[in-house]
Write a protein that holds these residues in place. Structure first.
Motif, short mmCIF file in Angstrom:
data_model
loop_
_atom_site.label_atom_id
_atom_site.label_comp_id
_atom_site.label_asym_id
_atom_site.label_seq_id
_atom_site.Cartn_x
_atom_site.Cartn_y
_atom_site.Cartn_z
N UNK A 129 43.03 50.70 42.92
CA UNK A 129 42.60 52.26 43.03
C UNK A 129 41.49 52.36 41.69
N UNK A 130 42.08 51.93 40.53
CA UNK A 130 41.27 52.03 39.23
C UNK A 130 39.83 51.39 39.41
N UNK A 131 39.95 50.14 40.08
CA UNK A 131 38.71 49.65 40.11
C UNK A 131 37.91 49.64 41.27
N UNK A 132 38.65 50.50 42.19
CA UNK A 132 37.93 50.93 43.50
C UNK A 132 37.69 49.57 44.39
N UNK A 184 44.37 39.55 36.49
CA UNK A 184 45.26 40.58 35.76
C UNK A 184 46.66 40.43 35.68
N UNK A 231 51.57 47.55 40.53
CA UNK A 231 50.72 47.20 39.59
C UNK A 231 49.37 47.11 40.33
N UNK A 288 50.27 40.79 34.63
CA UNK A 288 51.25 42.07 34.31
C UNK A 288 52.55 41.69 33.95
N UNK A 341 47.75 50.24 41.21
CA UNK A 341 47.01 50.82 40.01
C UNK A 341 45.63 50.17 40.13
N UNK A 342 45.52 48.69 39.91
CA UNK A 342 44.29 48.00 39.70
C UNK A 342 43.25 48.36 40.84
#
Lengths: 124, 124
Positions: free
Chosen positions: B27-30, B11, B21, B13, B24-25
């Protein structure tokens, strides 16, 4: 309480020639071509437990991630809490934008996420 | 004869603030945050048998795919035969451009690819 995990990714191709685009990615990634389903050509990434698809787009080519959930609205709210913003709803899913600028989608899980590798359970 | 498969994705960024950054990713993707390794922050996608990393870049944010191989040069040649072109060598890997315009990398496999899910064996 809801569940989510990385579903896979979509290879967005700025071309009207979807078939050769999918042929390239099928051969490059060594994944079978499962044929067309609506506007997508699905690649067989079942051995990786991933959903990988190729589609034609009008914007520049990119790869976008899909997060699958058994509750799209709850998952979108969770991601908003992390700093993502809603871009637009499409059919049964939402397009979001990450704080890092990436567009990605939250889709309805096509499989039962219970006990699937990588699934996380989130409480409100 | 050589082997290759999808290794995962990076990813990219467009930010100098790599830590938020990656947070975020993660937590977003677990997926757990495994911390920094060189210019990358690795996410723990081991349960998905994937390598997922977050890095800072100067170009626009995007996701790029990594193909891993036990013979980078042979794999790059195979991909050239499919229509990809070499962009630049970096350290031990190659940056390529697909006919669909996507940049992607061919990297040296960090695991023994024999019998790993999704591995393909290619003959010259």
């Amino acid at each position: 309480m809801h569940r989510s995990r990385l579903a896979g990714f979509i290879i967005d191709c700025k071309t009207s020639a979807l078939e050769p685009a999918a042929t390239f990615w099928s051969e490059a990634l060594g994944l079978g071509n499962l044929g067309r389903e609506g506007g997508y050509i699905r690649l067989d990434a079942s051995r990786r437990d991933l959903a990988i698809e190729v589609q034609s787009v009008k914007h520049d080519s990119r790869v976008h991630l899909d997060i699958e959930s058994d509750d799209v609205e709850a998952e979108v709210k969770r991601l908003e809490g992390l700093g993502a913003r809603r871009v637009e709803p499409v059919s049964t899913w939402w397009v979001l934008e990450a704080p890092t600028g990436h567009r990605f989608c939250v889709i309805r899980a096509k499989v039962d996420l219970t006990d699937r590798p990588g699934t996380r359970v989130w409480s409100p």
